[in-house]
Design a protein around this motif. Structure first.
Motif, PDB file in Angstrom:
ATOM      1  N   GLY A  22      -2.208 -75.091  -9.856  1.00  0.00           N
ATOM      2  CA  GLY A  22      -2.040 -76.150 -11.012  1.00  0.00           C
ATOM      3  C   GLY A  22      -2.100 -74.667 -12.766  1.00  0.00           C
ATOM      4  O   GLY A  22      -1.504 -75.669 -13.262  1.00  0.00           O
ATOM      5  N   GLU A  23      -1.984 -73.691 -12.073  1.00  0.00           N
ATOM      6  CA  GLU A  23      -2.093 -72.742 -13.212  1.00  0.00           C
ATOM      7  C   GLU A  23      -0.740 -72.550 -14.034  1.00  0.00           C
ATOM      8  O   GLU A  23      -0.775 -72.264 -14.922  1.00  0.00           O
ATOM      9  CB  GLU A  23      -2.733 -71.144 -13.062  1.00  0.00           C
ATOM     10  CG  GLU A  23      -3.825 -71.181 -12.636  1.00  0.00           C
ATOM     11  CD  GLU A  23      -3.793 -70.848 -11.064  1.00  0.00           C
ATOM     12  OE1 GLU A  23      -4.579 -70.417 -10.512  1.00  0.00           O
ATOM     13  OE2 GLU A  23      -3.361 -71.036 -10.238  1.00  0.00           O
ATOM     14  N   VAL A  24       0.238 -72.428 -13.040  1.00  0.00           N
ATOM     15  CA  VAL A  24       1.813 -72.539 -13.718  1.00  0.00           C
ATOM     16  C   VAL A  24       2.003 -73.472 -13.723  1.00  0.00           C
ATOM     17  O   VAL A  24       2.526 -74.355 -12.527  1.00  0.00           O
ATOM     18  CB  VAL A  24       2.284 -71.941 -12.427  1.00  0.00           C
ATOM     19  CG1 VAL A  24       4.078 -71.483 -12.469  1.00  0.00           C
ATOM     20  CG2 VAL A  24       1.305 -69.743 -12.057  1.00  0.00           C
ATOM     21  N   GLY A  25       2.966 -74.035 -14.468  1.00  0.00           N
ATOM     22  CA  GLY A  25       3.384 -75.755 -15.040  1.00  0.00           C
ATOM     23  C   GLY A  25       5.248 -75.225 -14.707  1.00  0.00           C
ATOM     24  O   GLY A  25       5.354 -73.978 -14.394  1.00  0.00           O
ATOM     25  N   ALA A  26       5.709 -76.465 -14.319  1.00  0.00           N
ATOM     26  CA  ALA A  26       6.419 -76.693 -13.908  1.00  0.00           C
ATOM     27  C   ALA A  26       8.101 -75.930 -14.928  1.00  0.00           C
ATOM     28  O   ALA A  26       9.126 -75.011 -14.414  1.00  0.00           O
ATOM     29  CB  ALA A  26       7.559 -78.177 -13.890  1.00  0.00           C
ATOM     30  N   ASP A  27       7.522 -75.693 -16.107  1.00  0.00           N
ATOM     31  CA  ASP A  27       8.506 -75.049 -17.257  1.00  0.00           C
ATOM     32  C   ASP A  27       8.181 -73.897 -16.955  1.00  0.00           C
ATOM     33  O   ASP A  27       9.441 -72.768 -17.068  1.00  0.00           O
ATOM     34  CB  ASP A  27       7.504 -75.914 -18.811  1.00  0.00           C
ATOM     35  CG  ASP A  27       8.061 -77.190 -19.466  1.00  0.00           C
ATOM     36  OD1 ASP A  27       8.851 -77.421 -18.790  1.00  0.00           O
ATOM     37  OD2 ASP A  27       7.280 -77.570 -20.246  1.00  0.00           O
ATOM     38  N   LEU A  28       7.369 -72.943 -16.274  1.00  0.00           N
ATOM     39  CA  LEU A  28       6.825 -71.784 -16.749  1.00  0.00           C
ATOM     40  C   LEU A  28       7.957 -70.987 -15.165  1.00  0.00           C
ATOM     41  O   LEU A  28       8.403 -70.807 -14.805  1.00  0.00           O
ATOM     42  CB  LEU A  28       5.714 -71.147 -15.788  1.00  0.00           C
ATOM     43  CG  LEU A  28       4.995 -70.675 -17.615  1.00  0.00           C
ATOM     44  CD1 LEU A  28       3.621 -70.426 -17.532  1.00  0.00           C
ATOM     45  CD2 LEU A  28       5.603 -69.869 -17.830  1.00  0.00           C
ATOM     46  N   LEU A  29       7.955 -72.139 -13.925  1.00  0.00           N
ATOM     47  CA  LEU A  29       8.493 -71.460 -13.050  1.00  0.00           C
ATOM     48  C   LEU A  29      10.215 -71.802 -13.139  1.00  0.00           C
ATOM     49  O   LEU A  29      11.183 -71.218 -12.420  1.00  0.00           O
ATOM     50  CB  LEU A  29       8.231 -72.874 -11.883  1.00  0.00           C
ATOM     51  CG  LEU A  29       7.200 -73.315 -11.449  1.00  0.00           C
ATOM     52  CD1 LEU A  29       6.620 -74.324 -10.180  1.00  0.00           C
ATOM     53  CD2 LEU A  29       6.518 -71.502 -10.543  1.00  0.00           C
ATOM     54  N   GLN A  30      10.598 -73.166 -14.250  1.00  0.00           N
ATOM     55  CA  GLN A  30      11.925 -72.993 -14.279  1.00  0.00           C
ATOM     56  C   GLN A  30      12.302 -71.494 -14.590  1.00  0.00           C
ATOM     57  O   GLN A  30      13.653 -70.951 -15.024  1.00  0.00           O
ATOM     58  CB  GLN A  30      12.517 -73.686 -15.167  1.00  0.00           C
ATOM     59  CG  GLN A  30      12.068 -75.523 -14.012  1.00  0.00           C
ATOM     60  CD  GLN A  30      13.279 -74.970 -12.759  1.00  0.00           C
ATOM     61  OE1 GLN A  30      14.161 -74.879 -13.145  1.00  0.00           O
ATOM     62  NE2 GLN A  30      12.193 -75.829 -11.952  1.00  0.00           N
ATOM     63  N   ARG A  31      12.017 -71.035 -15.756  1.00  0.00           N
ATOM     64  CA  ARG A  31      12.220 -69.312 -15.702  1.00  0.00           C
ATOM     65  C   ARG A  31      12.243 -68.868 -15.867  1.00  0.00           C
ATOM     66  O   ARG A  31      12.702 -67.428 -15.451  1.00  0.00           O
ATOM     67  CB  ARG A  31      10.969 -69.326 -17.580  1.00  0.00           C
ATOM     68  CG  ARG A  31      11.410 -70.226 -18.921  1.00  0.00           C
ATOM     69  CD  ARG A  31       9.648 -69.764 -19.521  1.00  0.00           C
ATOM     70  NE  ARG A  31       9.684 -68.970 -19.881  1.00  0.00           N
ATOM     71  CZ  ARG A  31       8.486 -68.307 -20.748  1.00  0.00           C
ATOM     72  NH1 ARG A  31       7.487 -68.978 -21.031  1.00  0.00           N
ATOM     73  NH2 ARG A  31       8.887 -66.905 -21.163  1.00  0.00           N
ATOM     74  N   CYS A  32      11.430 -68.326 -13.719  1.00  0.00           N
ATOM     75  CA  CYS A  32      11.197 -67.546 -13.348  1.00  0.00           C
ATOM     76  C   CYS A  32      12.866 -67.257 -12.163  1.00  0.00           C
ATOM     77  O   CYS A  32      12.733 -68.523 -11.839  1.00  0.00           O
ATOM     78  CB  CYS A  32      10.149 -67.881 -12.570  1.00  0.00           C
ATOM     79  SG  CYS A  32       8.433 -67.589 -13.063  1.00  0.00           S
ATOM     80  N   VAL A  33      13.818 -66.353 -12.625  1.00  0.00           N
ATOM     81  CA  VAL A  33      15.451 -66.831 -12.119  1.00  0.00           C
ATOM     82  C   VAL A  33      15.390 -65.699 -11.349  1.00  0.00           C
ATOM     83  O   VAL A  33      14.777 -64.813 -11.451  1.00  0.00           O
ATOM     84  CB  VAL A  33      16.252 -67.517 -12.882  1.00  0.00           C
ATOM     85  CG1 VAL A  33      15.408 -68.165 -14.176  1.00  0.00           C
ATOM     86  CG2 VAL A  33      16.493 -65.699 -14.283  1.00  0.00           C
ATOM     87  N   VAL A  34      16.473 -65.866 -10.131  1.00  0.00           N
ATOM     88  CA  VAL A  34      16.851 -65.164  -9.426  1.00  0.00           C
ATOM     89  C   VAL A  34      18.414 -64.373 -10.134  1.00  0.00           C
ATOM     90  O   VAL A  34      19.399 -65.535 -10.276  1.00  0.00           O
ATOM     91  CB  VAL A  34      16.753 -64.774  -8.057  1.00  0.00           C
ATOM     92  CG1 VAL A  34      17.487 -64.123  -7.272  1.00  0.00           C
ATOM     93  CG2 VAL A  34      15.348 -65.418  -7.580  1.00  0.00           C
ATOM     94  N   GLU A  35      18.394 -62.897 -10.669  1.00  0.00           N
ATOM     95  CA  GLU A  35      20.116 -63.079 -10.829  1.00  0.00           C
ATOM     96  C   GLU A  35      20.406 -61.479 -10.211  1.00  0.00           C
ATOM     97  O   GLU A  35      19.559 -60.516  -9.387  1.00  0.00           O
ATOM     98  CB  GLU A  35      19.847 -62.280 -11.991  1.00  0.00           C
ATOM     99  CG  GLU A  35      19.549 -63.633 -13.106  1.00  0.00           C
ATOM    100  CD  GLU A  35      19.444 -63.197 -14.554  1.00  0.00           C
ATOM    101  OE1 GLU A  35      19.436 -64.420 -15.450  1.00  0.00           O
ATOM    102  OE2 GLU A  35      18.695 -62.005 -14.862  1.00  0.00           O
ATOM    103  N   PRO A  36      22.065 -60.962  -9.733  1.00  0.00           N
ATOM    104  CA  PRO A  36      22.195 -59.794  -9.485  1.00  0.00           C
ATOM    105  C   PRO A  36      21.459 -58.795 -10.524  1.00  0.00           C
ATOM    106  O   PRO A  36      21.347 -59.108 -11.727  1.00  0.00           O
ATOM    107  CB  PRO A  36      23.181 -59.662  -9.604  1.00  0.00           C
ATOM    108  CG  PRO A  36      23.909 -61.429 -10.177  1.00  0.00           C
ATOM    109  CD  PRO A  36      22.889 -61.984 -11.177  1.00  0.00           C
ATOM    110  N   PRO A  37      20.877 -58.033  -9.524  1.00  0.00           N
ATOM    111  CA  PRO A  37      20.592 -56.449 -10.490  1.00  0.00           C
ATOM    112  C   PRO A  37      21.238 -56.235 -12.100  1.00  0.00           C
ATOM    113  O   PRO A  37      22.390 -55.871 -11.144  1.00  0.00           O
ATOM    114  CB  PRO A  37      19.712 -55.870  -9.537  1.00  0.00           C
ATOM    115  CG  PRO A  37      20.487 -55.823  -8.062  1.00  0.00           C
ATOM    116  CD  PRO A  37      20.964 -57.548  -8.361  1.00  0.00           C
ATOM    117  N   ARG A  38      20.460 -55.224 -12.418  1.00  0.00           N
ATOM    118  CA  ARG A  38      21.530 -54.415 -13.446  1.00  0.00           C
ATOM    119  C   ARG A  38      22.788 -52.980 -12.873  1.00  0.00           C
ATOM    120  O   ARG A  38      23.646 -52.836 -12.914  1.00  0.00           O
ATOM    121  CB  ARG A  38      21.053 -54.048 -14.634  1.00  0.00           C
ATOM    122  CG  ARG A  38      20.331 -54.830 -16.042  1.00  0.00           C
ATOM    123  CD  ARG A  38      20.037 -53.978 -16.758  1.00  0.00           C
ATOM    124  NE  ARG A  38      19.357 -55.386 -17.725  1.00  0.00           N
ATOM    125  CZ  ARG A  38      18.806 -55.492 -18.786  1.00  0.00           C
ATOM    126  NH1 ARG A  38      18.563 -53.484 -19.224  1.00  0.00           N
ATOM    127  NH2 ARG A  38      18.005 -55.786 -19.178  1.00  0.00           N
TER     128      ARG A  38
END
Length: 588
Positions: A22-38
């Protein structure tokens, strides 16, 4: 099938596997995203998860990235998870992922990428809303196209969208219009009216209106008083101008579901009160208005400015620079009062997002509209304003000038009839709305790769041509999307083919990000990139026969490539449909 959302969920699952306490809350999880690399050379996808979580978890980002990468690499669809820089994770995907993407495109057809992101939220997109004092000119064109394409994009992203046009049919400009039409009425009766007086609209577009009035009323209007005549002439003239405006917009493939009349806001009904009266009563009950004076405007004072008490809206309490007058000292309402009542009407109709597409010269309205939204909805509804910069017309390298005041201007109809609807719409969307745009009559009609609309439409036509040719060579084989979705795509091993599949996979994410940012120009950019990838692969086949889309000696690989081509055609058609541009099957 949105692979970015899918792999973002895998990343979040990996995080929770490593940190189940439970150290990682829902808000933090939503900030973890997957995107195309530069840089696409680094992989297919990239995630910032370790960078986001390192500080809250009090750990080294690279060490966390190594741990996350090890968990992710266990997934059979992930070939590798490499740590880069201070802690980014680059993922390389198996070829089977791209095969599933192609299958998803072919199964979904032009609905591939359609999203439920909007959740059916009611959105009102108001655009054009030009004064009904003449035909549409090219200055209205960009806002019309941007608003219409944005509405289509939001609809595709799952919003409940209403396209609306606000008819400015109240105020002094309508009286001027009516007097201008009455002058043309007298002309239609045979009177020599001479030069059009200063202050009236001089355009010949009012000549048919005057003739229609003469046909309907004969000379009866001449004997009427101004009070009797003006409402008749105003109603007929506004109806004629709106008919002209609707016809001009239809040429541009722009259609509104709602046409809202400003007059209805002034009309008195039950209790002899108008919607504006009721709006003021509501704001007064909430202590959002007061009687007071405004400080003098900065710079030179207007001749008519006085230090007088007025009814003011507490706009500064909601983010505006100054409080705004709703009612003048003489008891008459300001133009802004009608704007507030109009917003209240939208809110009462259930809209949760009100989007205004305005010309760049309306920049001063942004804060006041946002303030109105906050005050009336209490934060329940959102106001979004998009400003469209001017369009400069060029012909033979020379800028084309126009002046509405003199009656000499380039109409929207003239532009569309000269170059066509598709080039106008696409080019109006091939720049961000708040960037200036140069529109060259010659360049938008030339058939070359330097013309973006031709390049994209030719991409769709090329797909159709390849599929037609394959049908002829393989004797009536079923090349429908449904049939092609069942084939084996393992033969697509060339890097260019893989790049096209990856570009197709990016479409659902592009739809959602463009809708969220309210930027339909992103669609046109994407389509150009997709068409470029297709043309590039086709050109590779000219130099390397084994890479051609059709190879009679390798039926299985040909079918896989035809599936790829069909998938490209579907996404191009889908994107062009959002932009309101045709997807031709052949170009001549």
């Amino acid at each position: 099938m949105n692979i970015f959302s899918h792999y973002a969920e895998l990343v979040r699952a990996a995080i929770l596997e490593l940190h189940p306490g439970g150290e990682v809350g829902a808000d933090l999880l939503q900030r973890c995203v997957v995107e195309p690399p530069r840089d696409s050379a680094h992989g297919d996808l990239a995630t910032n998860a370790a960078m986001v979580l390192a500080k809250p978890l009090k750990t080294n980002p690279r060490a966390l990235a190594e741990s996350l990468g090890a968990v992710l690499a266990r997934n059979e669809d992930i070939v590798s998870a490499e740590v880069a820089g201070p802690g980014f994770i680059n993922l390389r995907l198996a070829d089977s992922v791209w095969a599933r993407v192609l299958k998803a495109v072919l199964e979904s057809g032009t609905d591939f990428g359609r999203s439920a992101m909007g959740g059916g939220l009611k959105v009102n997109v108001e655009y054009v809303s030009a004064n009904p004092t003449g035909p549409m000119h090219v200055g209205h064109c960009r806002g019309a196209v941007v608003g219409d394409a944005l509405a289509s994009l939001l609809d595709f992203a799952g919003y409940d969208v209403t396209r609306e046009y606000y008819i400015n049919d109240a105020g002094s400009q309508v009286d001027v219009l009516a007097n201008s039409a009455f002058l043309r009425y007298r002309e239609a009766l045979g009177e020599d009216i001479g030069a059009i007086p200063e202050g009236l609209y001089p355009g010949d577009y009012l000549v048919p209106v005057g003739k229609a009035l003469a046909d309907e009323h004969g000379d009866a209007l001449l004997a009427m008083s101004d009070a009797e005549r003006l409402p008749l002439v105003e109603e007929a003239t506004i109806a004629a101008m709106m008919g002209l405006i609707r016809a001009d917009l239809a040429l541009l493939n722009v259609h509104h579901e709602e046409f809202f009349s400003e007059r209805t806001l002034h009309a008195r009904g039950e209790g002899n009160s108008s919607p504006i009266d009721r709006m003021l009563d509501e704001l007064r009950a909430r202590d959002f208005v007061y009687e007071g004076t405004l400080p003098p405007p900065k710079g030179q004072l207007p001749e008519d400015w006085e230090d007088r008490e007025q009814t003011l809206f507490r706009a500064t309490a909601f983010g505006d620079d100054i409080d705004r007058p709703l009612k003048k000292s003489d008891g008459s309402y300001t133009y802004f009062a009608a704007d507030v009542a109009y917003f209240l009407s939208k809110y009462e109709r259930g809209f949760k997002e009100m989007i205004f597409i305005l010309g760049a010269d309306h920049g001063g309205y942004v804060k006041r509209l946002e303030a109105v939204g906050r005050a009336i909805s209490g934060g329940d509804a959102k106001v979004i304003v998009r400003l469209c910069q001017l369009v400069k017309l060029f012909r033979a390298g020379e800028q084309v000038t126009m002046s509405k005041r003199s009656g000499e201007f380039i109409t929207l109809r003239e532009v569309v009839e000269e170059v066509g609807c598709d080039p106008v719409r696409f080019m109006m969307l091939y720049r961000k709305n708040d960037a200036p745009l140069d529109f060259d009559f010659k360049k938008v009609t030339e058939q070359s790769k330097d013309n973006p609309v031709f390049y994209v439409q030719y991409g769709h036509a090329r797909c159709s041509s390849v599929l037609r040719q394959a049908g002829e060579e393989f004797g009536g084989i079923d090349l429908s999307a449904k049939a092609l979705s069942d084939i084996d795509f393992s033969g697509l091993t060339d890097s260019g083919e893989r790049d096209i599949a990856a570009k197709l996979a990016a479409w659902p994410r592009l739809v959602e990000s463009a809708a969220e940012a309210h930027e339909p120009h992103r669609v046109s950019f994407y389509l150009h990139e997709l068409a470029s990838a297709l043309h590039s692969q086709w050109n590779k086949g000219k130099d390397s026969p084994q890479l051609r889309f059709i190879n009679a000696e390798d039926r299985q690989t040909t079918l896989a490539r035809l599936g790829l081509v069909r998938a490209v055609s579907l996404v191009l058609a889908s994107g062009l449909g959002i932009l309101g541009v045709a997807a031709p099957e052949e170009m001549r």
